[in-house]
Design a protein around this motif. Structure first.
Motif, PDB file in Angstrom:
ATOM      1  N   TRP A   1       3.917 -39.539  -3.658  1.00  0.00           N
ATOM      2  CA  TRP A   1       3.884 -39.885  -5.078  1.00  0.00           C
ATOM      3  C   TRP A   1       5.281 -40.229  -5.577  1.00  0.00           C
ATOM      4  O   TRP A   1       5.473 -41.183  -6.316  1.00  0.00           O
ATOM      5  N   GLY A   2       6.287 -39.452  -5.142  1.00  0.00           N
ATOM      6  CA  GLY A   2       7.657 -39.701  -5.557  1.00  0.00           C
ATOM      7  C   GLY A   2       8.177 -41.048  -5.094  1.00  0.00           C
ATOM      8  O   GLY A   2       8.929 -41.715  -5.811  1.00  0.00           O
ATOM      9  N   ILE A   3       7.782 -41.463  -3.897  1.00  0.00           N
ATOM     10  CA  ILE A   3       8.191 -42.776  -3.381  1.00  0.00           C
ATOM     11  C   ILE A   3       7.632 -43.879  -4.272  1.00  0.00           C
ATOM     12  O   ILE A   3       8.309 -44.868  -4.562  1.00  0.00           O
ATOM     13  N   ILE A   4       6.422 -43.705  -4.745  1.00  0.00           N
ATOM     14  CA  ILE A   4       5.730 -44.734  -5.530  1.00  0.00           C
ATOM     15  C   ILE A   4       6.096 -44.670  -7.020  1.00  0.00           C
ATOM     16  O   ILE A   4       6.182 -45.704  -7.689  1.00  0.00           O
ATOM     17  N   PHE A   5       6.332 -43.472  -7.544  1.00  0.00           N
ATOM     18  CA  PHE A   5       6.463 -43.273  -8.983  1.00  0.00           C
ATOM     19  C   PHE A   5       7.563 -44.114  -9.626  1.00  0.00           C
ATOM     20  O   PHE A   5       7.353 -44.753 -10.666  1.00  0.00           O
ATOM     21  N   ASP A   6       8.756 -44.160  -9.020  1.00  0.00           N
ATOM     22  CA  ASP A   6       9.842 -44.922  -9.644  1.00  0.00           C
ATOM     23  C   ASP A   6       9.519 -46.413  -9.699  1.00  0.00           C
ATOM     24  O   ASP A   6       9.926 -47.105 -10.634  1.00  0.00           O
ATOM     25  N   ASP A   7       8.756 -46.916  -8.737  1.00  0.00           N
ATOM     26  CA  ASP A   7       8.368 -48.331  -8.774  1.00  0.00           C
ATOM     27  C   ASP A   7       7.342 -48.594  -9.878  1.00  0.00           C
ATOM     28  O   ASP A   7       7.349 -49.667 -10.482  1.00  0.00           O
ATOM     29  N   LEU A   8       6.485 -47.616 -10.136  1.00  0.00           N
ATOM     30  CA  LEU A   8       5.549 -47.766 -11.252  1.00  0.00           C
ATOM     31  C   LEU A   8       6.306 -47.773 -12.583  1.00  0.00           C
ATOM     32  O   LEU A   8       5.954 -48.531 -13.494  1.00  0.00           O
ATOM     33  N   VAL A   9       7.341 -46.966 -12.679  1.00  0.00           N
ATOM     34  CA  VAL A   9       8.165 -46.970 -13.891  1.00  0.00           C
ATOM     35  C   VAL A   9       8.919 -48.305 -14.000  1.00  0.00           C
ATOM     36  O   VAL A   9       9.032 -48.864 -15.098  1.00  0.00           O
ATOM     37  N   ALA A  10       9.402 -48.837 -12.873  1.00  0.00           N
ATOM     38  CA  ALA A  10      10.050 -50.155 -12.877  1.00  0.00           C
ATOM     39  C   ALA A  10       9.055 -51.223 -13.334  1.00  0.00           C
ATOM     40  O   ALA A  10       9.412 -52.136 -14.085  1.00  0.00           O
ATOM     41  N   ALA A  11       7.807 -51.112 -12.900  1.00  0.00           N
ATOM     42  CA  ALA A  11       6.768 -52.058 -13.328  1.00  0.00           C
ATOM     43  C   ALA A  11       6.528 -51.935 -14.830  1.00  0.00           C
ATOM     44  O   ALA A  11       6.386 -52.942 -15.533  1.00  0.00           O
TER      45      ALA A  11
ATOM     46  N   VAL B   1      13.997 -45.523 -14.817  1.00  0.00           N
ATOM     47  CA  VAL B   1      13.680 -45.713 -13.398  1.00  0.00           C
ATOM     48  C   VAL B   1      14.518 -44.747 -12.562  1.00  0.00           C
ATOM     49  O   VAL B   1      14.018 -44.151 -11.603  1.00  0.00           O
ATOM     50  N   ARG B   2      15.779 -44.566 -12.926  1.00  0.00           N
ATOM     51  CA  ARG B   2      16.636 -43.600 -12.230  1.00  0.00           C
ATOM     52  C   ARG B   2      16.078 -42.192 -12.383  1.00  0.00           C
ATOM     53  O   ARG B   2      16.039 -41.413 -11.428  1.00  0.00           O
ATOM     54  N   TRP B   3      15.642 -41.859 -13.605  1.00  0.00           N
ATOM     55  CA  TRP B   3      15.034 -40.544 -13.846  1.00  0.00           C
ATOM     56  C   TRP B   3      13.817 -40.350 -12.949  1.00  0.00           C
ATOM     57  O   TRP B   3      13.665 -39.314 -12.305  1.00  0.00           O
TER      58      TRP B   3
ATOM     59  N   MET C   1      15.814 -52.270  -8.162  1.00  0.00           N
ATOM     60  CA  MET C   1      17.072 -52.127  -7.421  1.00  0.00           C
ATOM     61  C   MET C   1      18.169 -51.435  -8.239  1.00  0.00           C
ATOM     62  O   MET C   1      18.843 -50.544  -7.738  1.00  0.00           O
ATOM     63  N   ALA C   2      18.342 -51.838  -9.494  1.00  0.00           N
ATOM     64  CA  ALA C   2      19.418 -51.277 -10.316  1.00  0.00           C
ATOM     65  C   ALA C   2      19.072 -49.880 -10.834  1.00  0.00           C
ATOM     66  O   ALA C   2      19.972 -49.093 -11.121  1.00  0.00           O
ATOM     67  N   LYS C   3      17.792 -49.593 -10.968  1.00  0.00           N
ATOM     68  CA  LYS C   3      17.296 -48.294 -11.439  1.00  0.00           C
ATOM     69  C   LYS C   3      17.971 -47.825 -12.731  1.00  0.00           C
ATOM     70  O   LYS C   3      18.550 -46.741 -12.797  1.00  0.00           O
ATOM     71  N   PRO C   4      17.897 -48.649 -13.781  1.00  0.00           N
ATOM     72  CA  PRO C   4      18.474 -48.205 -15.053  1.00  0.00           C
ATOM     73  C   PRO C   4      17.624 -47.098 -15.683  1.00  0.00           C
ATOM     74  O   PRO C   4      16.418 -47.022 -15.446  1.00  0.00           O
ATOM     75  N   GLY C   5      18.260 -46.260 -16.474  1.00  0.00           N
ATOM     76  CA  GLY C   5      17.624 -45.227 -17.295  1.00  0.00           C
ATOM     77  C   GLY C   5      16.372 -44.571 -16.756  1.00  0.00           C
ATOM     78  O   GLY C   5      16.438 -43.715 -15.873  1.00  0.00           O
TER      79      GLY C   5
END
Length: 187
Positions: free
Chosen positions: A161-171, A144-146, A138-142
């Protein structure tokens, strides 16, 4: 434009133009890709669909973990990622939104990966993983925002892929924090 009987018509702007569309159960049940992308209905939650999707992922993980070993989880995650790229991209295109909040399959895959790697963990450990993951998502720091910005406006498989990618980085960020906490305070 999607017919009004399968999206929430309350989301019309004052000037009569259609705002971001919130899908309905009828829309979801119209195609398998939509069922997957919308987390089998968890993404239809009117408030915090990402959190509801993550809770669904947690419950589904605990249920499936009774029958799946580590290798089977790995295969399920790879298959879910592959199918998810297609399902999320297709559903987003149908809704005409780059990354609709109702699409929660990205949270499901990412949180499954977190749980797969932190288990066995008790309820408090799982709850901690949930809270950390939701924070990063939710906050998408550093980083995850990238990752979230990297594929904005993409089309085709790159949109999914773009929809999923930031969540994988959050994980990944979640797992890094958990690892650091375990290192700092071993059991």
């Amino acid at each position: 434009m999607i017919p009004s009987d399968i999206v929430d018509a309350r989301l019309l702007r004052d000037d009569g133009t259609q705002a971001a569309q919130r899908p309905t159960a009828r829309f979801m049940l119209g195609h398998a890709a939509r069922c997957i992308a919308l987390g089998f209905g968890s993404g239809l939650a009117p408030i915090a669909p990402g959190t509801v999707g993550t809770l669904w992922a947690w419950a589904a993980f605990l249920l499936l973990d009774r029958w799946l070993g580590a290798a089977q989880w790995g295969l399920l995650l790879v298959a879910s990622l592959s199918i998810g790229i297609w399902a999320c991209g297709r559903t987003a295109r149908e809704l005409a939104i780059a990354d609709p909040g109702a699409i929660v399959w990205d949270e499901v895959i990412a949180f499954w990966a977190v749980l797969w790697l932190v288990m066995p963990a008790g309820f408090l450990g799982q709850l901690g993983a949930f809270v950390l993951f939701r924070y990063f998502d939710m906050a998408k720091p550093g980083p995850v925002r990238w990752a979230d910005r990297l594929f904005k406006g993409a089309r085709g498989w790159r949109q999914g892929w773009g929809i999923i990618f930031d969540d994988l980085v959050a994980a990944l960020c979640t797992l890094l924090v958990i690892s650091l906490l375990r290192f700092a305070w071993p059991p």
